[in-house]
Every structure is written in structure tokens, then in C-alpha cells.
Design a protein around this motif. Structure first.
Motif, PDB file in Angstrom:
ATOM      1  N   ILE B 193      50.610 145.146  39.986  1.00 21.85           N
ATOM      2  CA  ILE B 193      51.339 144.663  41.165  1.00 21.85           C
ATOM      3  C   ILE B 193      51.510 143.158  41.059  1.00 21.85           C
ATOM      4  N   VAL B 194      52.738 142.710  41.181  1.00 21.34           N
ATOM      5  CA  VAL B 194      53.020 141.276  41.122  1.00 21.34           C
ATOM      6  C   VAL B 194      53.344 140.764  42.509  1.00 21.34           C
ATOM      7  N   TYR B 195      52.736 139.652  42.852  1.00 19.46           N
ATOM      8  CA  TYR B 195      53.180 138.913  44.040  1.00 19.46           C
ATOM      9  C   TYR B 195      53.888 137.687  43.474  1.00 19.46           C
ATOM     10  N   PRO B 196      55.219 137.708  43.458  1.00 23.98           N
ATOM     11  CA  PRO B 196      55.955 136.680  42.714  1.00 23.98           C
ATOM     12  C   PRO B 196      55.805 135.277  43.318  1.00 23.98           C
ATOM     13  N   ARG B 197      56.208 134.324  42.511  1.00 29.16           N
ATOM     14  CA  ARG B 197      56.224 132.940  42.964  1.00 29.16           C
ATOM     15  C   ARG B 197      57.291 132.778  44.040  1.00 29.16           C
ATOM     16  N   VAL B 198      56.880 132.256  45.174  1.00 25.88           N
ATOM     17  CA  VAL B 198      57.813 132.008  46.281  1.00 25.88           C
ATOM     18  C   VAL B 198      57.550 130.601  46.800  1.00 25.88           C
ATOM     19  N   HIS B 199      58.263 130.205  47.821  1.00 27.00           N
ATOM     20  CA  HIS B 199      58.163 128.831  48.290  1.00 27.00           C
ATOM     21  C   HIS B 199      58.272 128.766  49.805  1.00 27.00           C
ATOM     22  N   PRO B 200      57.447 127.923  50.420  1.00 23.86           N
ATOM     23  CA  PRO B 200      57.474 127.850  51.888  1.00 23.86           C
ATOM     24  C   PRO B 200      58.811 127.362  52.446  1.00 23.86           C
ATOM     25  N   ALA B 201      59.496 126.471  51.723  1.00 25.14           N
ATOM     26  CA  ALA B 201      60.820 125.994  52.123  1.00 25.14           C
ATOM     27  C   ALA B 201      60.956 125.745  53.615  1.00 25.14           C
ATOM     28  N   PRO B 202      60.175 124.823  54.178  1.00 22.17           N
ATOM     29  CA  PRO B 202      60.408 124.474  55.582  1.00 22.17           C
ATOM     30  C   PRO B 202      61.783 123.825  55.697  1.00 22.17           C
ATOM     31  N   MET B 203      62.380 123.851  56.877  1.00 23.55           N
ATOM     32  CA  MET B 203      63.726 123.314  57.019  1.00 23.55           C
ATOM     33  C   MET B 203      63.770 121.807  56.740  1.00 23.55           C
ATOM     34  N   GLU B 204      62.691 121.120  57.042  1.00 24.48           N
ATOM     35  CA  GLU B 204      62.623 119.699  56.705  1.00 24.48           C
ATOM     36  C   GLU B 204      61.910 119.547  55.365  1.00 24.48           C
ATOM     37  N   THR B 205      62.519 118.810  54.457  1.00 22.37           N
ATOM     38  CA  THR B 205      61.856 118.579  53.168  1.00 22.37           C
ATOM     39  C   THR B 205      60.761 117.519  53.334  1.00 22.37           C
ATOM     40  N   CYS B 206      60.044 117.268  52.257  1.00 18.06           N
ATOM     41  CA  CYS B 206      58.916 116.322  52.315  1.00 18.06           C
ATOM     42  C   CYS B 206      59.390 114.884  52.139  1.00 18.06           C
ATOM     43  N   GLY B 207      58.658 113.960  52.704  1.00 21.62           N
ATOM     44  CA  GLY B 207      59.051 112.564  52.532  1.00 21.62           C
ATOM     45  C   GLY B 207      58.056 111.611  53.148  1.00 21.62           C
ATOM     46  N   SER B 208      58.298 110.325  52.943  1.00 18.94           N
ATOM     47  CA  SER B 208      57.404 109.308  53.492  1.00 18.94           C
ATOM     48  C   SER B 208      58.152 108.002  53.680  1.00 18.94           C
ATOM     49  N   VAL B 209      57.675 107.226  54.615  1.00 15.46           N
ATOM     50  CA  VAL B 209      58.099 105.835  54.726  1.00 15.46           C
ATOM     51  C   VAL B 209      56.824 105.019  54.610  1.00 15.46           C
ATOM     52  N   ALA B 210      56.746 104.228  53.543  1.00 18.60           N
ATOM     53  CA  ALA B 210      55.526 103.464  53.296  1.00 18.60           C
ATOM     54  C   ALA B 210      55.790 101.993  53.553  1.00 18.60           C
ATOM     55  N   HIS B 211      54.854 101.389  54.233  1.00 20.83           N
ATOM     56  CA  HIS B 211      54.992  99.952  54.475  1.00 20.83           C
ATOM     57  C   HIS B 211      53.674  99.262  54.239  1.00 20.83           C
ATOM     58  N   MET B 212      53.620  98.495  53.168  1.00 17.75           N
ATOM     59  CA  MET B 212      52.449  97.693  52.888  1.00 17.75           C
ATOM     60  C   MET B 212      52.717  96.297  53.428  1.00 17.75           C
ATOM     61  N   ASP B 213      51.956  95.936  54.425  1.00 19.31           N
ATOM     62  CA  ASP B 213      52.137  94.606  55.005  1.00 19.31           C
ATOM     63  C   ASP B 213      51.319  93.614  54.178  1.00 19.31           C
ATOM     64  N   LYS B 214      52.016  92.728  53.490  1.00 20.75           N
ATOM     65  CA  LYS B 214      51.338  91.810  52.573  1.00 20.75           C
ATOM     66  C   LYS B 214      50.385  90.865  53.296  1.00 20.75           C
ATOM     67  N   VAL B 215      50.758  90.537  54.515  1.00 20.29           N
ATOM     68  CA  VAL B 215      49.945  89.551  55.242  1.00 20.29           C
ATOM     69  C   VAL B 215      48.639  90.158  55.730  1.00 20.29           C
ATOM     70  N   THR B 216      48.753  91.298  56.406  1.00 18.14           N
ATOM     71  CA  THR B 216      47.541  91.904  56.970  1.00 18.14           C
ATOM     72  C   THR B 216      46.826  92.792  55.974  1.00 18.14           C
ATOM     73  N   GLY B 217      47.509  93.153  54.886  1.00 14.86           N
ATOM     74  CA  GLY B 217      46.903  94.057  53.912  1.00 14.86           C
ATOM     75  C   GLY B 217      46.842  95.486  54.407  1.00 14.86           C
ATOM     76  N   LYS B 218      47.582  95.771  55.485  1.00 12.41           N
ATOM     77  CA  LYS B 218      47.525  97.128  56.026  1.00 12.41           C
ATOM     78  C   LYS B 218      48.668  97.966  55.475  1.00 12.41           C
ATOM     79  N   LEU B 219      48.339  99.151  55.043  1.00 11.84           N
ATOM     80  CA  LEU B 219      49.336 100.126  54.602  1.00 11.84           C
ATOM     81  C   LEU B 219      49.563 101.121  55.722  1.00 11.84           C
ATOM     82  N   THR B 220      50.808 101.202  56.173  1.00 18.68           N
ATOM     83  CA  THR B 220      51.163 102.230  57.142  1.00 18.68           C
ATOM     84  C   THR B 220      52.103 103.193  56.444  1.00 18.68           C
ATOM     85  N   ILE B 221      51.804 104.460  56.536  1.00 19.97           N
ATOM     86  CA  ILE B 221      52.671 105.444  55.886  1.00 19.97           C
ATOM     87  C   ILE B 221      52.959 106.580  56.851  1.00 19.97           C
TER      88      ILE B 221
END
Lengths: 158, 797, 291
Positions: B193-221
């Protein structure tokens, strides 16, 4: 290229590349982020807006094609201050979960009800067959549209 | 109604459990959700990933000169550059390492090779075409069954001492006992019995907005993550950034389903891009990237054997599994369970002998494996056992409902320890199955089927009825057994009650559509009597929420929900102490009613939660046990998993000439304990049932012999639409979990776990054949009828 | 999200203007009608025209009308219009059958008859429909127009006889009294291309097949049809045996390719089954047995 597009009743202008997709004109140039996108091949319908009163996939339409035309997005549904019955129906019948496909679904549903105020479940399913949803399994979306059909003249509060 | 009716607040919401429309909907229906791609920061740049067209190839050279020279391009990052930051490779959630940007080789089609940062998305995508990569193609491993052949190409030559493509062997159960039992059994049925490879495929794809603040040294993602705290800790460990200077924010997430648990190279690249350019960098993948490179699910090749008496009493079940993990072992599951919870494959039945062996291999495909609502491989386990039970029914000519009823665990057997060590908490399985059969009208369906079979024709649709009975173990999990990369799977919450009696609940779990903003308010409301509209649920920002491992494996209600209930209970108890002080009596002389403590026998003498909140913050001298507030902070370490279960029945009609399958009806009876919000529970079930239709009939990621991904867009990776899904028919039984504070069990993945087998069993029942693999596309059905089945994971032949 | 490479854009104000623009911009120019075949390919950068000539302004090419003993359909007619056309429903149910399973309702709001025919996908349902009906294609050039039988319109996958400075402006279908028609399609899921599809019309007179047309999509049938099967049926009583023989001919003569939609033997089998069904339903509709 200079374009003038009437969006949600207001004239907008922009200087855009011909290749700019309508969905990006709306989201990026106009900041109307209610319209989403979910694929590369015009299959998912998350980007559905109205073009001259007809629901279309805005990812498969160029902004320049909307030059001189009317576009309506989800942000216009409650323009009068009150929620549109389709919006209220989706709330009442749990027709959304993550909300990502929802604006597209709402625009398709609103167009359906404008053309056919009392559609049965099969007709609703057919009408939304170009809008994919991964969360709801569609049943509650059908119920939501039925709710909107039955409460067309309902006073709904924002 | 099996849940107690709660009183209604002035806004009309149940003060506790019950049907309540969702608070979060107000923004979503207006298009005012805030998803990662909606985030816009001043000066923000856009990233795009260059990906390998080859499944397996050596990288000879990468020339980024032309791309970097483009006026709108601000940076081009390659693996070489990441090497200088020690970031070319990153640890996976399974103790392996994964390439962030390829350096030596590419190991799957779609693997990340370079990252462009530009002023806008269009410029970034244009620049990708200007990067010149020279590859030396190598033969790929595409067929998991050939991954361990003597002449198989070695994929992980980056790992020292590795000579083959095996990742691990893992076992559970009693092999010797199985040998004895199987040797003696009257009937043994074996099946592949095979359970084939499938994919969750949510309607929104994956992503990020990364902001490294050079002054404070804080990374917000800002990022699509189901586990913001886990991501923060991992970034700290991987990137060497101080953890208190990292803020991970999950805004609204457009569906997760396990796709958004791990850290993807694109996120790391967006962080590096921000460090390099000094600006915020947004990276959102397109759909083909999502399908080709993010966490797939399943890909289990199983050989099962079931032993039974001739009358159908199951004696044992054993299975060998070949697990295709892709090019890196990136599964997200508790450390001690490399095959997840697959060893719950013994299912819902009473028999003594069970054994499983899982062999995991690398292949030239994307990494992943635990995703798509699998409950840590319980989808695979439930599919296996429910298919094997049907194979047994087929061989013995026993009705599949009758066979199940004969073997289901009985209520008096709970708590029940399975042959592989799971302790099921509670359940009345026969009752659920009977309820399912009642709703379906099972006898009548079989009569209809018999009539049709008595009068067959070329064109009369073949009618099939398929069952699936599943038990899941969710709510991972007890710390001593369950950690991910050493981080214990406890979760927490903080409940704050403001002086005016409104509350804020801060959670470590993360909704992606499951309705936490509403249901968790209802949990607190249930315990404290504060109306749910007065309780704000806060989640998703690591600066503002307690630590926890996030939402997946249906763990939010069992773990965080429990934490919320415990916290609410503590708040209520503090209120009791304050009430005692305010009413000048012993707290023991107080009674609770509808959000109010009052003197026993004297209801006039009482204080509401709102009054007590103000009093706690006021001038009254407070007794011991209460400092100047009612607030509570809890980390919940669950004593066990919880075990939701269900009985599903599917009715299909199959066109005998074309093989087209129509799902006529689907009946789902679920037991997840008390239902906090029945409307939301039903919505979760509906969604999972649609997943089942997708996987059973159309979803698959296949590969051709060159390693080309054949399901890299929604034109080829087909998701079910409103047309393929019937109007779901739901039922319920309620068996509380004895160890959970509100008895709730979790339900988010139940329907995805239980439904595929019901549909596949139904189609096979229609065709009257014993086995065929998903997806049962029209072509697959027809070829199965011809006795020449199609193998789902490779190109069609 | 994937986005197209840069291109030039021009908007045609008339057919003549469109043709002039095609001539001016040369072979790397493409007409943009509904755009639901072209734009996705451009987003994936599989197609990279240098210039797009937008003909959506040519609304006078958007029509379905009875024109004497022919039905004329303008090239810019949207799929949704074809689906709902009372004229087509009255004369040729095959259109509504086919349109109901072409793409999805949103795509049908934009996609056009002309665009679909000129895209010339081997699985294009409208190609099979118009081939079955033995339609005529009217192609406009600067020098005038020419008419080409739809069965000679396609030269191969994604290739038509429309020249560089030419434009398809109309298709014409003869009206045939006493006709029933139908379309049958198997797909993996709503909106997907056909695994195989077949359409037919049957014109009966006194219980005998006066005329018949068969269309086949997605099975590599020559010019989307099987002329020999039609020959077999013409002039005969439409018995079950006749229909089966005709369907068998279609099965044997087509040339399906194995792909993820299905293996060659299955598609061939479907060609036979679906031709049989399309013919049977056409006859039932011609005799009024079925609606």
C-alpha cells in the motif's frame, strides 16, 4: 504607460509597465490588499475582482487592460457602511477559516447573487468552482451564499 | 446537544461553550486581514530565489555579475557568501543539516541556489534570469525503492562517512510475538500500500519580511510560521543572534496544515538580505516554489500483513515501511520519534501482536514528510490499518462494518495500552460506528448496492460503500517523551484580567484559520464567566506571548487549551480569595454561579468577576494567595496525548466505462470530547474531508526518471473544488478525555486522517477489487479494473 | 509570484488596426484577447512576445447571431456568452455541453472563442466542437478575408494557418434542421483539460443519418475529427452496432500521448466510449427523446 482605472468608484491613475498585473496594481500601487493571490497558473481564484461588473482573475489581467474600465474589489462591499449580505452570510455560516480565499469568494458570490438572486446549492457550487479553498471543504461557503440569498434585504451591521 | 448550553452574554455570545460566530471574521470579510505579503515597510526590498532545474547535479560555477549589475538590484547572495557567515547550511528539525543556498551540489529540482534582493518584485524576478549557473548533471534517485540499491547514486556526500542513502531504521512493537501469531494464524493477508507524496498547499504560500535594525541590533521577522517561538530559538542557535534581540511575528496566516512549521531557506535569505542591505527584505514564494521545495507530506511505501481467524477476529498486524524523506531529513516531529507517531498504526482494534519497521531513505526530492495535517504520520498509520482491515474483509467475504464492529476496542477497556505503547484515554468506539451507520442508512445502502449488482450493465454506475474508523493521538506532548530539537513540547498561556474586568489571553500557539481568537476566549469564558467578547486573544508575536512550540498535530486545544483552562481556573480561584476578603467571609463559604462568587445560601451577597477584578487592583487589603491582580501564567505539560476518534462512511458511484468517481455522500461521526464551539469543530471536519477527496482522487506529486517534478503547479497538482465535494453529513459522540481540564481532545486533523481510507475503500468496494493506490484518478481506476495498476509516484506509463 | 518579462503594448481600435499593428511589430507580436492561455505562459516565461496587441476593445467581434442558414460567432465572443447563448442552445446543444466543462466560470468570463482556437491546444474543447460541426473560420488580412474549413485550421499542436499579419475574426456554423448534438468529456477534476473528450452532431431525416460530425479533443485525432467514422454512419440507420463501429474507428485512428492525465491505452479507450456516448445522446436529442 499612463493608465486611469476607476476602482471602487474612484478614479485612480498610475504610470505603469505594460506587464504590471492588475492584482499588483491594486495591492501595491493602490494599497488595496484585500485582493490576494495564490498561484501562478490562473487556477486558484484568490485574486478575483470585478472588471466592468464581471468577476475575473486579476492575476491574469494586465493593469493596462483595465485602463478606462471599472474595477471593484472586496473593499467596496461594505462601502455603504454596512456589511454586504454576502459578507454577513460568510460570518453567520462560518464560510471562512483562514480568510485567504475569502475576498475572491465574496466577489464571485456577490456577482452570482446579482445575476441570480435565488440560486440552489448546485448552482452555487458551480459558480464558485473557479475559487479554491483549502480550509472549509466548501459546505459552509454554500450555506453562506444561501444565507445571503435569503437575507438579501437584511439590515446588517458593520 | 451533548455539550451543556451556556448562558448568553448581552452580545448574544455563549459564556462558555456553544455556537458563536468568530471574532476574527470582521477583518477577513472586509479584506482587512494582515498576511505576510500585505506587510509593507519603508524602503523595503524584495527577494527572489534562483532554483535548480536539475534534481541532482554538481555546481561547477555561479556567475552573478550580470544580475548584480542591474540598476534595481541591491544584492545577490550565493552559497559561497553564506559560507562566510556559516549559514550555507542549517540544522533541520530532525538533526540533519539542510542546504540554505547550494554550494557543492543541488539535490532536488527546485533547490535554492542564489538569492536576489531588488527594489521591486519584478526586478528581482528579472535578475534571476541573469544569473548564470553551470551544472554537471548527475543521475538522480527518483524511486525510493531503488534508493538503497548497490549502484544507487550517493546523495548526501556532504555528510562524512556516509556510504548509502539510508537515514535510519526504526522499529516498534514485538516482532517475535508477531512471528508466532502469524505463523499460527488461520488467515494472513498481505498487501502493498502506497501513501503517495502529497502537499498541504495552503492558499497562502510561505514568506517572510525580515528587518535587521543595524542601530538596535534587533531582528524583526514577520513570517508564515505555525511556531513563532520555535523559529526564534532556532534563529538564535543557527544564526548566532542573541535570542532576546529576535522578534518573530506571525501575522494572519492563510492556512498552514503543517506547511508552515519549518524554517525555509528563503526566510534565512531574507534575514541575510536585510543584514547585507540594511533594509527590510520581503520574500514570498510563488506557488511552484511552494509545491516544489516546501514540506511535502507522506511518501510512505508500506507492506502490511494482517493475521486473523477465519471468523474475522484480528490477531496481529505488522508492517514494513519505506519512507522517502527527500534530499534532507527535515521532518518536524518529536526527537524520540523519527517516524513520528506511525506506530499508532495498530488502530482502533483489540489484538495483541503488532510490529512495525520503518526504513527512511534519501531521494533527490524536496525535504519534508511531516505535513498536511498528518498528526505526525498518523494519516499514514490510519490509512494502513483501515486499508488492511478492508483487505481482510475482502478475503473473508465479511462486511467491512461487521468486521470492524467485531474487533473494535470496547469502552470498558479504556484507558487502553496498545501493543506499541500508546495509552488511549477514552472512547466508545462501537457507539460511534453505530451512529455513523445510522446516519448513512447503512443497511439500505447495501440493499441498493445488491440490487445494482444483480442488474449490472455497461453503463450502470458501480456503487461503492467504504468505511474508515480511526484513532488519533494528538496534543503532543509530555515533556519527558516529547521534544523537538530538545525543546519540550509544553505550551503556555498568560491570562490577564484588567481592572474593569476585561481580559487578555496570551497564547503560544498560532492559528492559521482554526479560530483560536474565538475558541480560546470561549474556554476562558467557560471557566471564569467573563463574556467571550470581553476576552482578547493575543498570539503570534514572540515579544508578547509566552514560549511554546506552536500549532500543528492538532495540539492547540489539548495543550494550550488546557493551559488556558488551568490559567482561567487559577484566576477564578484568586477571585474567590478576593471575594472572601471583600465579603468578609472564608473563601470556603462561597459558591460560584454564572461568573459570580456569592455566599452560600445568600445569593444577594456576591461579587461578579468584574467587581473582583477592580477590587484586586484596588485598595482592599488582600489576603495571602493574591497579589494585586487576578492574573495567572501557566505552562501546561500534558500528562498524555488525547485520543480523538471517528467513524466515517463514504458512498461513491464509479462510471464503469470511464473510471470517473463521484463521491455521492460522506458521513463523518467525530468524537473530540466536549466541543468548545460546534460550528468551528464542524468547519474543521469539513475541511479535512475535502483533503480526503483531494488525496483519494487527484492529489499526487510524481516524478519522472530525470527527477522532474510533475506536480509543480495547480495545473498538475490538483486540489478539490466545490464540484467534487459532496454536502458533508456530520454526526458526533462525546467522550471526554479524563486527563484534560475541560475534557477536550482536539480535532483539527481528524478528518484528514480518517477520510482517505473511507473513499479508497469505497471505490475498491465498487470495483470489487482488493487493492489500488491513491490517487484514484479516472485513469487509475480504469487501469486497476484492467488489473494493470498505475504506480502513483512515478510518471504514468 | 511569477511575473512576465517586459514587453511593448499596443491597443487595437479596429480589426484593420490590429492587423496593421501585427504587420508593424512582426513575428514577435501576439494578439491579446482573453489572455487566459497567453498570460499564464508569459508569467512562467515560457512565452516571451515582444509586443502584445490588445484586441479587447474590438467589441464588435463579440456576437452570436443567426445569419441566414448559418450561425456566426465573432472571434471575441467570450466563453460565457457561448455557454448561455439562446441561439446556440436552440440549434447546437454541443456548445453548452462543452462550455460547461471548459476551464472555470471566472476564466470563461474572459476567454474568447478566437483566443482558444488560435491557442490551438490539442486538448481544446472548442476545436473539437467546431471541427465536429464542420465550421468555417474567417480570417482577415489587410488585403481582405479568406475562409478556411475549421478542419484545416489547425496545422499541429499550437499551430494554425493564421498568418503573421492576419487575424481570425469569425467562425460560422451551418444550421442543420433535425439535428441533435452533444459533448462528452472526462477530466480528472472540474476545470482541468480533458483526459479525452468527444462531441458529435447527428442530423436525422426519416430515421436515417443525413449528416453527422464527430469531434475529438486531447487524443491526437487528425484535425480533431475522424472522417472515416463519419463516413460509416452517413446515410445509415443509427443502430447501436453502427455507433459502436464508428466509435471503434475513432479509437483506432486517434493518436493519444501518455501523460499524467492518463496512459495511451486508456485515452484510446475513452475516445471510443465518449464518441459512442456523444453519438447516442445526439441521436436521442435529434429524436426528442432527451432534452
Amino acid at each position: 504607460m499612463q493608465i486611469t482605472v476607476t476602482v471602487n468608484g474612484e478614479e485612480t491613475t498610475g504610470d505603469v509597465e505594460p506587464r504590471l498585473l492588475l492584482v499588483h496594481y491594486l495591492r501595491v500601487n493602490l494599497g488595496l490588499r484585500g485582493t490576494h493571490w495564490g498561484c501562478d497558473t490562473s487556477n486558484c481564484g484568490a485574486c478575483t475582482v470585478w472588471l466592468d461588473g464581471v468577476p475575473v482573475k486579476s492575476c491574469t489581467t494586465l493593469a493596462v487592460q483595465a485602463d478606462g474600465h471599472q474595477v471593484r474589489t472586496v473593499e467596496d462591499l461594505d462601502a455603504g457602511g454596512a456589511l454586504d449580505p454576502v459578507q454577513e452570510g460568510f460570518i453567520q455560516e462560518h464560510g471562512l477559516q483562514c480568510g485567504f480565499c475569502t475576498p475572491g469568494m465574496l466577489m464571485t458570490a456577490r456577482a452570482l447573487l446579482d445575476a441570480n438572486p435565488d440560486p440552489d446549492a448546485a448552482t452555487i457550487r458551480e459558480a464558485i468552482s473557479g475559487n479554491l479553498c483549502r480550509c472549509t471543504g466548501y459546505e459552509n461557503i454554500v450555506r453562506a451564499v444561501r444565507w445571503a440569498a435569503e437575507h438579501a434585504a437584511a439590515e446588517v451591521t458593520a | 446537544m451533548t455539550t451543556v448550553e451556556a448562558p448568553l452574554s448581552t452580545a448574544g455570545n455563549p459564556i462558555g461553550f456553544g455556537r458563536m460566530i468568530r471574532k476574527e471574521d470582521a477583518r477577513f470579510v472586509r479584506g482587512q486581514g494582515n498576511y505576510v505579503d500585505d506587510i509593507n515597510l519603508p524602503g523595503m526590498l524584495h527577494g527572489a530565489v534562483l532554483r535548480s532545474p536539475y534534481a541532482h547535479a554538481r555546481i561547477v560555477s555561479i556567475d552573478t555579475t550580470a544580475a548584480a549589475a542591474q540598476p534595481k538590484v541591491r544584492a545577490v547572495i550565493t552559497g559561497k557568501i553564506l559560507e562566510t557567515l556559516n549559514l550555507a547550511w542549517m540544522p533541520t528539525l530532525s538533526g540533519d543539516v539542510q542546504s540554505v543556498l547550494a554550494t557543492d551540489k543541488v539535490r532536488f529540482q527546485g533547490q535554492e541556489v542564489a538569492f536576489v534582493v531588488a527594489e521591486d518584485l519584478y526586478a528581482a524576478r528579472d535578475a534571476l534570469e541573469l544569473i548564470d549557473v553551470e551544472y554537471e548533471p548527475l543521475p538522480p534517485v527518483v524511486d525510493a525503492r531503488k534508493a538503497l540499491a548497490a549502484d544507487a547514486p550517493l546523495i548526501r556526500d556532504d555528510l562524512e562517512g556516509r556510504t548509502d542513502n539510508k537515514i535510519y531504521d526504526w522499529e516498534a512493537g514485538d516482532a517475535e510475538l508477531c512471528d508466532e501469531v502469524f505463523a499460527r494464524a488461520e488467515v494472513v493477508v498481505a498487501e502493498d500500500i502506497v501513501y503517495p507524496r502529497v502537499h498541504p498547499a495552503p492558499m497562502e504560500t510561505c514568506g517572510s519580511v525580515a528587518h535587521m535594525d543595524k542601530v538596535t541590533g534587533k531582528l524583526t521577522i514577520w513570517t508564515t510560521t505555525q511556531a513563532p517561538h520555535a523559529h526564534r530559538t532556532l534563529y538564535a542557535i543557527v544564526a548566532g543572534l542573541p535570542e532576546h534581540k529576535i522578534q518573530v511575528i506571525s501575522p494572519d496566516i492563510g492556512g498552514g496544515f503543517g506547511n508552515k512549521v519549518g524554517i525555509y531557506p528563503g526566510y534565512v535569505c531574507s534575514i541575510v538580505g536585510s543584514i547585507v542591505t540594511g533594509a527590510a527584505v520581503k520574500w514570498v514564494e510563488d506557488r511552484s516554489e511552494n509545491l516544489m521545495s516546501t514540506s511535502f507530506a507522506r511518501d510512505y511505501h508500506m507492506h502490511g500483513e494482517i493475521a486473523a481467524t477465519r471468523e474475522g477476529k484480528i490477531l496481529g498486524l505488522r508492517v514494513n515501511v519505506l519512507a522517502d524523506h527527500g534530499a534532507f531529513n527535515g521532518v518536524a516531529q518529536p526527537t524520540k520519534f523519527p517516524a513520528g507517531f506511525f506506530h499508532i498504526f495498530t488502530g482502533s482494534y483489540d489484538y495483541p501482536a503488532a510490529h512495525c519497521k520503518v526504513t527512511a531513505v534519501y531521494s533527490n526530492k524536496a525535504p519534508g514528510g511531516v505535513a498536511y495535517a498528518c498528526s505526525f504520520r498518523i494519516t499514514e498509520a490510519a490509512y494502513l490499518v483501515e486499508r488492511m482491515v478492508d483487505c481482510l474483509a475482502f478475503e473473508l467475504h465479511i462486511d467491512p462494518a461487521e468486521l470492524r464492529m467485531k474487533n473494535l476496542l470496547r469502552p470498558e477497556q479504556f484507558p487502553y495500552t496498545t501493543p506499541t505503547g500508546w495509552e488511549y484515554d477514552s472512547g466508545d468506539y462501537p457507539r460511534a460506528l453505530r451512529e455513523s451507520m445510522r446516519i448513512a442508512g447503512y443497511e439500505e445502502l447495501r440493499r441498493e448496492q445488491a440490487e445494482r449488482r444483480a442488474n449490472p450493465s455497461d453503463t450502470t454506475p458501480l456503487m461503492g460503500i467504504g468505511l474508515s474508523f480511526f484513532t488519533e493521538g494528538v496534543g503532543a506532548g509530555p515533556r519527558k517523551h516529547m521534544d523537538i530539537l530538545g525543546l519540550g513540547m509544553a505550551d503556555g498561556c498568560e491570562l490577564r484580567v484588567h481592572p474593569t474586568g476585561k481580559a487578555q489571553l496570551r497564547l503560544s500557539v498560532q492559528t492559521q484559520g482554526q479560530g483560536h481568537e474565538t475558541t480560546f476566549a470561549q474556554i476562558v469564558s467557560h471557566v471564569t464567566g467573563i463574556p467571550p467578547e470581553d476576552i482578547e486573544v493575543i498570539h503570534g508575536d514572540t515579544d508578547n506571548t509566552p514560549f511554546g512550540l506552536g500549532t500543528y498535530g492538532s495540539r492547540s486545544t489539548p495543550v494550550s487549551g488546557a493551559a488556558a483552562a488551568v490559567a482561567a481556573q487559577r484566576v477564578k480561584e484568586k477571585a474567590r480569595i478576593v471575594a472572601g476578603a471583600a465579603l468578609e467571609c472564608s473563601p470556603d463559604d462561597l459558591e460560584w454561579e454564572h461568573g459570580r462568587w456569592h455566599v452560600k445560601g445568600d445569593p444577594e451577597q456576591g461579587k461578579t468577576m468584574q467587581e473582583l477584578a477592580m477590587t484586586a487592583h484596588g485598595a482592599l487589603e488582600l489576603p495571602e494567595g493574591v497579589e494585586g491582580h487576578l492574573d495567572a501564567s501557566v505552562v501546561y505539560n500534558p500528562p498524555n496525548l488525547t485520543y480523538p476518534f471517528g467513524a466515517y462512511i463514504c458512498v461513491v458511484d464509479v462510471d464503469p466505462q470511464t473510471g470517473v468517481v463521484t463521491v455521492r455522500r460522506f458521513i463523518a461521526v467525530d468524537d473530540c470530547g466536549p466541543r468548545i464551539n460546534p460550528m468551528i469543530v464542524e468547519g474543521q471536519v469539513h475541511g479535512g474531508l475535502a483533503d480526503g477527496v483531494g488525496m483519494a482522487l487527484m492529489e499526487v506529486m510524481a516524478f519522472d526518471e530525470d527527477g522532474n517534478h510533475l506536480g509543480g503547479s495547480f495545473m498538475d497538482y490538483l486540489l478539490p473544488t466545490s464540484m467534487e465535494c459532496p454536502s458533508w453529513e456530520l454526526g458526533e459522540t462525546v467522550t471526554p478525555s479524563p486527563h484534560h481540564p475541560i475534557g477536550a481532545k482536539g480535532v483539527g486533523e481528524s478528518a484528514t486522517v480518517g477520510s482517505p481510507a473511507a473513499i479508497v475503500n469505497a471505490v475498491l468496494d465498487a470495483l470489487q477489487i482488493r487493492q489500488a493506490d491513491m490517487p484514484l484518478t479516472p485513469a487509475s481506476v480504469w487501469r486497476a479494473m484492467q488489473g494493470r495498476p498505475i504506480r502513483p509516484d512515478l510518471a504514468v506509463e | 509570484m511569477q511575473v512576465p518579462a517586459p514587453f511593448e503594448y499596443a491597443r487595437a481600435t479596429s480589426v484593420a488596426h490590429a492587423i496593421a499593428l501585427l504587420d508593424q511589430h512582426g513575428p514577435e507580436a501576439r494578439l491579446l484577447a482573453g489572455g487566459h492561455s497567453l498570460l499564464p505562459m508569459m508569467r512562467l516565461r515560457l512565452a516571451r512576445p515582444e509586443t502584445l496587441i490588445d484586441i479587447n476593445g474590438l467589441t464588435d467581434l463579440d456576437y452570436v447571431r443567426l445569419d441566414g442558414d448559418e450561425i456566426a460567432i465573432g472571434a471575441m465572443t467570450r466563453h460565457v456568452t457561448v455557454l448561455n447563448s439562446p441561439v446556440l442552445r436552440e440549434h447546437y446543444r454541443i456548445f453548452a455541453d462543452a462550455e460547461a466543462v471548459i476551464a472555470d466560470p471566472l476564466v470563461r468570463n474572459r476567454g474568447t472563442v478566437g483566443g482558444s482556437l488560435c491557442q490551438a491546444d490539442p486538448a481544446e474543447d472548442l476545436s473539437a466542437v467546431l471541427s465536429a460541426l464542420r465550421a468555417q473560420a474567417v480570417i482577415q488580412a489587410a488585403s481582405g478575408s479568406r475562409t478556411v474549413a475549421l478542419r484545416n485550421f489547425h496545422e499541429g499542436p499550437y499551430e494554425t494557418v493564421v498568418g503573421g499579419a492576419e487575424m481570425l475574426v469569425e467562425v460560422r456554423v451551418p444550421v442543420r434542421p433535425g439535428t441533435g448534438s452533444a459533448y462528452e468529456k472526462v477530466h480528472r477534476r472540474a476545470g482541468d483539460w480533458a483526459v479525452a473528450a468527444a462531441g458529435a452532431f447527428v442530423q436525422l431525416r426519416s430515421g436515417v443519418v443525413q449528416d453527422v460530425g464527430i469531434g475529438l479533443a486531447a487524443v491526437g485525432a487528425d484535425h480533431f475529427t475522424c472522417a472515416e467514422a463519419e463516413e460509416l454512419l452517413r446515410g445509415q440507420e443509427p443502430t447501436t452496432e453502427q455507433i459502436r463501429s464508428a466509435a471503434g474507428m475513432c479509437r483506432d485512428s486517434c493518436n493519444p500521448q501518455t501523460d499524467q492525465r492518463g496512459p495511451e491505452d486508456y485515452k484510446r479507450h475513452l475516445a471510443e466510449v465518449l464518441v459512442e456516448r456523444a453519438l447516442s445522446r445526439s441521436i436521442a436529442r435529434a429524436t426528442g427523446e432527451e432534452n
